[in-house]
Enzyme design. Structure first.
Site: not given
Length: 199
Positions: A22, A44, A52
């Site tokens: 990512y 988010e 995350w």
């Protein structure tokens, strides 16, 4: 004799191959379409209070559950959809965040009805300078612009859009360049120079 240099990354990007992928290919690259920004804003928000990595592992399930994060389709979700989502083990089952995502989709449509776009609103808060962190400790978690954008999003009816969540969004989609100055990804968006000035 050839020397190979080890890429410099943020610490969080080194902890799992999925995070490294990512970081190396997506984080900090410009996103300017409403659906893409709505997806990242939603993810988010779901990440708030969590890792995350948890969100990335569930990203495809989120896309399937939320109709590809098409704001028009998500805005039409009703109570039956909420219960469907609450029983979907593939996503993060948090009722408040699910309801906020649906309401945020409706807020996007209200922007459209007013002749505006989520992209224009978000990108209008791009600063004149980007941070230039030398190490992880120097990477900001908020900025004056993220506070202003969070306040404006809330005024427009968005939820789960605090200044920290909004700054994470701004970093993820290239509005700021939060890469370390020595990172091989510094300046990857094409919008910022290494010193944090705009190109």
């Amino acid at each position: 004799m050839n020397r190979t240099t080890t890429p410099v990354r943020a610490r969080w990007a080194e902890s799992d191959p999925l995070l490294t992928e990512y970081y190396d290919h997506e984080w900090g690259m410009p996103v300017t379409d409403d659906a893409g920004i709505f997806e990242r804003l939603s993810l988010e928000a779901f990440q708030s209070g969590l890792s995350w990595l948890v969100v990335l592992r569930k990203r495809e399930a989120f896309r399937a559950a939320f109709a590809g994060f098409d704001p028009g389709r998500v805005a039409a979700f009703d109570g039956t959809d909420v219960e469907r989502l609450m029983s979907d083990a593939g996503i993060i089952r948090n009722r408040r965040k699910i309801l906020a995502t649906i309401e945020n989709a409706r807020a996007v449509l209200r922007l459209h009805d007013a002749g505006e776009s989520l992209s224009e609103l978000v990108w209008s808060h791009q600063p004149d300078r980007s941070p230039a962190p030398r190490d992880d400790a120097e990477v900001p978690t908020t900025s004056p612009e993220s506070h202003a954008l969070a306040a404006e999003l809330k005024r427009r009816g968005f939820a789960f859009v605090g200044a920290t969540t909004v700054y994470a969004l701004m970093s993820a989609i290239g509005i700021v360049d939060a890469h370390l100055v020595d990172s091989h990804r510094r300046g990857c968006s094409g919008l910022w120079r290494a010193d944090g000035t705009r190109r």
